[in-house]
Design an enzyme around this catalytic site. Structure first.
Site, PDB file in Angstrom:
ATOM      1  N   ASP A   1      -8.053   0.935 -12.361  1.00  8.95           N
ATOM      2  CA  ASP A   1      -7.482   0.181 -11.247  1.00  8.95           C
ATOM      3  C   ASP A   1      -8.290   0.449  -9.995  1.00  8.95           C
ATOM      4  OD1 ASP A   1      -5.774  -1.597 -10.192  1.00  8.95           O
ATOM      5  OD2 ASP A   1      -3.944  -0.478 -10.624  1.00  8.95           O
TER       6      ASP A   1
ATOM      7  N   CYS B   1      -7.204   0.408  -6.155  1.00  7.48           N
ATOM      8  CA  CYS B   1      -5.762   0.236  -5.986  1.00  7.48           C
ATOM      9  C   CYS B   1      -5.381   1.010  -4.715  1.00  7.48           C
ATOM     10  CB  CYS B   1      -5.077   0.834  -7.205  1.00  7.48           C
ATOM     11  SG  CYS B   1      -3.307   0.849  -7.082  1.00  7.48           S
TER      12      CYS B   1
ATOM     13  N   ASN C   1       3.641  -0.161 -11.172  1.00  7.07           N
ATOM     14  CA  ASN C   1       4.085   0.482  -9.931  1.00  7.07           C
ATOM     15  C   ASN C   1       3.600  -0.254  -8.675  1.00  7.07           C
ATOM     16  OD1 ASN C   1       1.426   1.118 -10.068  1.00  7.07           O
ATOM     17  ND2 ASN C   1       1.666   3.327  -9.917  1.00  7.07           N
ATOM     18  N   HIS C   2       3.167  -1.484  -8.834  1.00  8.84           N
ATOM     19  CA  HIS C   2       2.713  -2.243  -7.670  1.00  8.84           C
ATOM     20  C   HIS C   2       3.894  -2.977  -7.030  1.00  8.84           C
ATOM     21  CE1 HIS C   2      -1.537  -2.246  -9.555  1.00  8.84           C
ATOM     22  NE2 HIS C   2      -1.262  -1.134  -8.923  1.00  8.84           N
TER      23      HIS C   2
ATOM     24  N   GLU D   1       7.009  -4.002  -0.122  1.00 10.23           N
ATOM     25  CA  GLU D   1       8.288  -3.388   0.234  1.00 10.23           C
ATOM     26  C   GLU D   1       8.525  -3.435   1.738  1.00 10.23           C
ATOM     27  OE1 GLU D   1       9.800   0.049  -2.253  1.00 10.23           O
ATOM     28  OE2 GLU D   1       9.276   1.132  -0.428  1.00 10.23           O
TER      29      GLU D   1
ATOM     30  N   HIS E   1       1.454  -2.309  -2.281  1.00 12.12           N
ATOM     31  CA  HIS E   1       0.703  -1.438  -3.189  1.00 12.12           C
ATOM     32  C   HIS E   1       0.132  -2.311  -4.291  1.00 12.12           C
ATOM     33  CE1 HIS E   1       0.686   1.805  -6.540  1.00 12.12           C
ATOM     34  NE2 HIS E   1      -0.447   1.809  -5.899  1.00 12.12           N
TER      35      HIS E   1
ATOM     36  N   GLY F   1       6.187   5.342  -2.267  1.00 13.21           N
ATOM     37  CA  GLY F   1       7.310   5.856  -3.037  1.00 13.21           C
ATOM     38  C   GLY F   1       7.480   5.001  -4.279  1.00 13.21           C
TER      39      GLY F   1
ATOM     40  N   HIS G   1      -1.726  10.652  -3.094  1.00 14.35           N
ATOM     41  CA  HIS G   1      -1.562   9.193  -3.022  1.00 14.35           C
ATOM     42  C   HIS G   1      -0.139   8.738  -3.318  1.00 14.35           C
ATOM     43  CE1 HIS G   1      -1.407   9.176  -7.330  1.00 14.35           C
ATOM     44  NE2 HIS G   1      -1.644   7.902  -7.478  1.00 14.35           N
TER      45      HIS G   1
ATOM     46  N   GLY H   1       3.463  10.609  -8.131  1.00 16.30           N
ATOM     47  CA  GLY H   1       2.966  10.906  -9.473  1.00 16.30           C
ATOM     48  C   GLY H   1       4.129  10.907 -10.458  1.00 16.30           C
TER      49      GLY H   1
END
Lengths: 476, 149
Positions: free
Chosen positions: A95, A98, A202-203, A206, A234, A374, A399, A402
């Site tokens: 990625d 990213c 997880n993109h 928000e 993200h 988050g 970042h 995790g």
């Protein structure tokens, strides 16, 4: 992770001294508790990275590190081209670039009161997200090449945003040295209709509220006030970057023996920086970075248009845009001497300290904004680069939280629909395409982002500036 | 050479997922290498959606070459990922023929329908991590790797 083989350097730094094929130590940042939660594979992979030719000072694992491919995610390693240093497709990952960008609205939370549902629906409608989503623009061959060379600069010139945005993006929105000719036709095909799409997993996009300030002065300089709304994105280089990763992983793994590289894992796939392959990957990877910068710029334009309908007089300024999965050529001080190094940050953020010449003038006294994502229901953080981060980890910081739990386990633990209901009762509106996708991305599947950020601060990697809480989240 | 065709009802041939902290391990198991490849492809689809929801309406031809069985598996899975991404399709039925250093296959599927398929996550690439093609103690072929999502 078993801490027994490590030497404790401080409350938040541990060292695995060189052993076996390691050329330098591996250094792990984090509290004892976070390190104990890490998979043993993190130590093994950091030790493998420490064995690569030309590595300088140490292989680093940051407080959010977890088992990755070849390199741990949350890993940092710098290589000296003058000492046989390598560049690794595995050390950047699939990625490419990213990252996260945050937009300032200057609006207080109350300004959307009663309109949350309407705003969530509008954002979900306008932002192409999820598997198979197409963007609203289609690039022909010459536009594709221009995008890969120009990044966010190309996007702004093409009408997506304003020139002042560029000052708030790493590399001023354009990674120099990108070469579209180094990017395969297949990679370009994957990218052709994905510009301006969010992706999945997880993109997210928000809407968040600033709920706590830790450093008032820096927050003011960044344009953050308590109770204000901000919007964070993200996402990355999408299929184009993924295909560059696949293409070069294959080629580097096959060529390793010829380069005399002993790879304990094929995912460590690397090539000497001096080699044609290494240089070609650098040019392709930089094009991938530009794709991510352009993608986030186009998405910014879509978000601004949605907000413009709700708040016609409001301009959403860009706070900053940071990338995670990159290799960048940088000058760092090593034993008192400035060295030109190639710094891999895999699942790690560049974190320039105060006074660094690459910072926008407004941020020079304070350090670079670092945007920590988050996961739907959990808070996010905005940090500032610390002076000592240069010595700690080549000016790098964490970042995100995790993951702590596999997707399979998360899908077994939570039920997407219930999770959405729980979050809604907490005032967080999620707009997602898939209930299973939501369950796999459950906030509880991630480590405690606050613990990660506190450990990063204690380790001297960055300073906390603000905490933000989610209100509306559009998931892929 | 043997030709294998997927069948979700086959008793011996099966797929499964195995855990990885950030991503997903996929594993295909079958009486032949071809069937293991077919099942691994179904496991790949299952990362995204329930393969039973995907109607095998249109065929797509896939061919790749690689010097070893494991490398062919890597190429096979990445070729499917490429076709899924560029055609915006999902696949649920596969025909695989394996030669010494070459794979020829057909993947049958349909365009993604977000409402019906509810795709959970896209796959970025098949990786070398845990990439293995081997016979298990009962003699079945196992084809596996971690895919990045």
């Amino acid at each position: 992770m078993d801490l027994a083989p490590l030497q404790k350097l401080s409350e938040t730094a541990w060292e695995l001294p060189p052993q076996g094929t390691m050329r330098v130590p591996a250094i792990f940042y984090g509290s004892r508790s976070l390190l104990e939660q890490m998979d043993d594979k993190v130590a093994e992979q950091a030790a493998n990275v420490a064995s690569l030719p030309g590595i300088v000072r140490a292989a680093y694992a940051l407080p959010d590190a977890h088992w990755g491919y070849g390199f741990p995610i949350g890993g940092v390693a710098a290589f000296d081209p003058e000492q046989g240093g390598v560049i690794s497709a595995g050390g950047v990952g699939f990625d490419i670039s990213c990252g996260v960008r945050t937009l300032l609205t200057g609006l207080p939370r109350g300004s959307i009161a009663g309109r949350e549902e309407e705003l969530a629906a509008a954002l979900a409608r306008e932002i192409p997200a999820g598997v198979g989503a197409r963007g609203k623009i289609h690039l022909d061959d010459s536009q594709m090449d221009a995008m890969l060379r120009g990044g966010a600069q190309w996007a702004v010139e093409s009408g997506f945003g304003e020139p002042e945005d560029l000052d708030r993006i790493e590399e001023r929105g354009c990674m120099n040295g990108a070469d579209p000719a180094a990017v395969s036709r297949g990679a370009k095909r994957r990218g052709r209709e994905e510009m301006g799409t969010l992706g999945s997993g997880n993109h997210y996009a928000e809407l968040q509220e600033v709920t706590e300030l830790y450093q008032e002065e820096i927050a003011r300089a960044y344009g953050l006030a308590s109770g204000d709304l901000v919007i964070s994105l993200h996402c990355g280089s999408r299929g184009l970057g993924h295909q560059i990763g696949t293409d070069f992983l294959r080629e580097m793994a096959a060529a390793a023996e010829a380069f005399g590289l002993l790879l304990p894992e094929r995912e460590l796939a690397s090539a000497p920086l001096s080699s044609e392959l290494g240089q070609r990957y650098l040019r392709a990877m930089r094009a991938g970075i530009n794709c991510a910068l352009a993608n986030r710029q186009i998405l910014t334009d879509l978000i601004r248009k949605v907000f413009g309908r709700f708040f016609p007089d409001r301009h959403l300024a860009l706070l900053y845009d940071v990338s995670h999965n990159t290799c960048k050529e940088e000058i760092h001080s090593v034993e008192g001497r400035p060295l030109r190094l190639f710094v891999h940050r895999k699942g790690a953020t560049r974190a320039l300290g105060p006074g660094h010449p690459d910072l926008p003038v407004d941020f020079a006294p304070w350090g670079q904004p670092i945007l920590i994502g988050g996961s739907m229901g959990t808070c996010s953080y905005i940090l500032a680069g610390a002076q000592e981060s240069e010595a700690r980890a080549f000016s790098s910081a964490v970042h995100g939280a995790g993951r702590r739990m596999s997707r399979n386990q998360a899908a077994r633990t939570w039920e997407g629909k219930e999770l959405l209901g729980d979050l809604e009762r907490r005032g967080i509106l999620i707009r997602a395409r898939s209930h299973r996708g939501v369950a796999e991305e459950a906030p509880g599947a991630y480590k405690d982002v606050s613990a990660v950020v506190e450990a990063a601060e204690a380790a001297g990697l960055a300073h906390r500036v603000a905490r933000v809480e989610p209100l509306i989240c559009v998931k892929g | 050479m043997a030709i294998a065709q997927s069948s979700l009802a086959t008793a011996r041939a099966r797929w499964e997922h195995f855990p990885h902290v950030a991503d997903v391990g996929i594993r295909g198991i079958g009486p032949s290498r071809e069937e293991a490849f077919v099942q691994a492809a179904l496991a790949l689809t299952a990362v995204i959606t329930d393969p039973r929801l995907v109607v095998p309406r249109e065929p797509v031809s896939i061919a790749c070459t690689a010097p070893s069985g494991e490398s062919l598996l890597f190429e096979w899975l990445n070729a499917i990922i490429f076709e899924m991404a560029t055609r915006r399709m999902l696949f649920s039925r596969f025909l695989v023929a394996l030669y010494e250093d070459r794979l020829e296959a057909e993947a049958w599927g349909e365009p993604i329908d977000p409402e019906r398929h509810e795709p959970a996550v896209e796959v970025k690439g098949a990786t070398y991590t845990e990439l293995r093609l081997f016979r298990n103690p009962v003699g079945e072929w196992v084809a596996q790797c971690i895919v990045d999502v």
